[in-house]
Design a protein around this motif. Sequence first.
Motif, PDB file in Angstrom:
ATOM      1  N   SER A   8     -55.168  51.655 -67.887  1.00 32.33           N
ATOM      2  CA  SER A   8     -54.610  52.701 -68.738  1.00 32.33           C
ATOM      3  C   SER A   8     -53.569  53.773 -67.760  1.00 32.33           C
ATOM      4  O   SER A   8     -52.538  53.864 -68.314  1.00 32.33           O
ATOM      5  CB  SER A   8     -55.481  53.525 -69.510  1.00 32.33           C
ATOM      6  OG  SER A   8     -55.069  54.679 -70.095  1.00 32.33           O
ATOM      7  N   THR A  11     -50.524  51.542 -66.838  1.00 30.59           N
ATOM      8  CA  THR A  11     -49.429  51.282 -67.982  1.00 30.59           C
ATOM      9  C   THR A  11     -48.955  52.658 -68.262  1.00 30.59           C
ATOM     10  O   THR A  11     -47.603  52.460 -68.682  1.00 30.59           O
ATOM     11  CB  THR A  11     -49.965  50.846 -69.092  1.00 30.59           C
ATOM     12  OG1 THR A  11     -51.248  51.474 -69.616  1.00 30.59           O
ATOM     13  CG2 THR A  11     -50.582  49.218 -68.695  1.00 30.59           C
ATOM     14  N   GLN A  14     -46.125  53.196 -65.822  1.00 24.79           N
ATOM     15  CA  GLN A  14     -44.828  52.284 -66.050  1.00 24.79           C
ATOM     16  C   GLN A  14     -44.142  52.834 -67.243  1.00 24.79           C
ATOM     17  O   GLN A  14     -42.751  52.664 -67.258  1.00 24.79           O
ATOM     18  CB  GLN A  14     -45.304  51.038 -66.361  1.00 24.79           C
ATOM     19  CG  GLN A  14     -45.899  50.314 -64.936  1.00 24.79           C
ATOM     20  CD  GLN A  14     -46.135  48.605 -65.373  1.00 24.79           C
ATOM     21  OE1 GLN A  14     -46.209  47.979 -64.366  1.00 24.79           O
ATOM     22  NE2 GLN A  14     -45.962  48.409 -66.538  1.00 24.79           N
ATOM     23  N   ASN A  70     -49.344  43.829 -70.222  1.00 23.23           N
ATOM     24  CA  ASN A  70     -49.138  44.355 -71.460  1.00 23.23           C
ATOM     25  C   ASN A  70     -49.600  43.450 -72.578  1.00 23.23           C
ATOM     26  O   ASN A  70     -49.251  43.491 -73.737  1.00 23.23           O
ATOM     27  CB  ASN A  70     -47.499  44.286 -71.524  1.00 23.23           C
ATOM     28  CG  ASN A  70     -46.772  45.035 -70.842  1.00 23.23           C
ATOM     29  OD1 ASN A  70     -47.100  46.222 -70.501  1.00 23.23           O
ATOM     30  ND2 ASN A  70     -45.929  44.749 -69.949  1.00 23.23           N
ATOM     31  N   LYS A 104     -48.591  50.592 -73.947  1.00 21.70           N
ATOM     32  CA  LYS A 104     -48.337  49.325 -73.258  1.00 21.70           C
ATOM     33  C   LYS A 104     -46.760  48.644 -73.802  1.00 21.70           C
ATOM     34  O   LYS A 104     -46.130  48.032 -72.989  1.00 21.70           O
ATOM     35  CB  LYS A 104     -49.247  48.281 -73.732  1.00 21.70           C
ATOM     36  CG  LYS A 104     -50.582  48.247 -73.096  1.00 21.70           C
ATOM     37  CD  LYS A 104     -51.603  47.397 -73.514  1.00 21.70           C
ATOM     38  CE  LYS A 104     -53.090  47.537 -72.801  1.00 21.70           C
ATOM     39  NZ  LYS A 104     -53.874  46.347 -73.209  1.00 21.70           N
ATOM     40  N   ALA A 107     -44.273  50.620 -71.965  1.00 19.10           N
ATOM     41  CA  ALA A 107     -44.149  50.142 -70.361  1.00 19.10           C
ATOM     42  C   ALA A 107     -43.435  48.861 -70.498  1.00 19.10           C
ATOM     43  O   ALA A 107     -42.724  48.505 -69.230  1.00 19.10           O
ATOM     44  CB  ALA A 107     -45.745  50.017 -69.817  1.00 19.10           C
TER      45      ALA A 107
END
Length: 329
Positions: A8, A11, A14, A70, A104, A107
């Motif tokens: 977590s 992501t 990102q 992802n 996700k 990201a």
Amino acid sequence: MRASRLLSILTTLQARERITAAELAASCEVSLRTIYRDVDALSAAGIPIYADRGAEGGYRLLDGYRVRLNGLSPSEAEAMFMAALPGPAADLGLDGAMMVAQTKLMAALPTNLRDHARRLRARFHLDAPAWFSQAEQPPHLRAIAGALLRETLIEIRYQSWKAEKHRRVAPLGLVLKGGNWYLAGCVDGSVRTYRVARVLACAVLDETFDRPADFDLVAYWQTATRRLEAELHPNRASLRVSPLGVKLLEILSQPSVKAETHVSEEADEDGWRIAVVPVGTSLQHAASDLLRLGPEAEVLDPPDLRQRMAELSQAMARRYRTAAGRRDA
């Protein structure tokens, strides 16, 4: 649990250019010390995380660094269909999964699309309930949703308009309309609609059922709502309405009633016009709806409805005169 938290954090890094340790701690619901340890663990694993100091500081990834993490879990995939509905997702217990899924997705997007997604999220919001009403919070919604996904039967105790009933139901779909949840369920070979807030008790059974291959929830709901609307307002009433009454008809009428309401173009010398509106099956139902228009409408036809409106208006006038007399005494 820690592995999930590390993923977590990664992501999130990102998806965002920079984030503080305090923000990560709040998002993961852990202490700052735990976040520091987790970031150190990611760095030791070769993830290029940098800490910028100062008022504008925070953690960030090395520019251009990407890692493919992802893949969506089943609950996150289900939450995707609720991505624009945070309230209903929370009702179904998918709010946490929805937030993770959105992170996700963010990201995975390239920078230009990521900025566009942020703008959309900041500028659009869906508030499902109608004005001046609260969204229902049915206590058995999550249990029904779980049985629906697992295709298991449920036994419910249900409060209908007339009586309390017990039903063994195969749940086929849930619909959110006007802030209220409805269950489409198969009982004795026919599909029926139940308002979830009226489910008094629900037991999820271990017994599974075969979902009808040809059942289409959207098509069923459209047909069912059209049938219900026709059943609720099968009759017509002719009214004489003032200019304000015409506006009230527009504001107060339900969409299905509004669509079938016809107001004449011609007005009399006082500006009043003739309107033909759908009304309910019973005199009381029809009169209750039309009383909302107050003195801005006069029922012309049918005669029994006109008579009922006169009786109710006279009863209200007597009540207010009596109340005024008690107050002045």
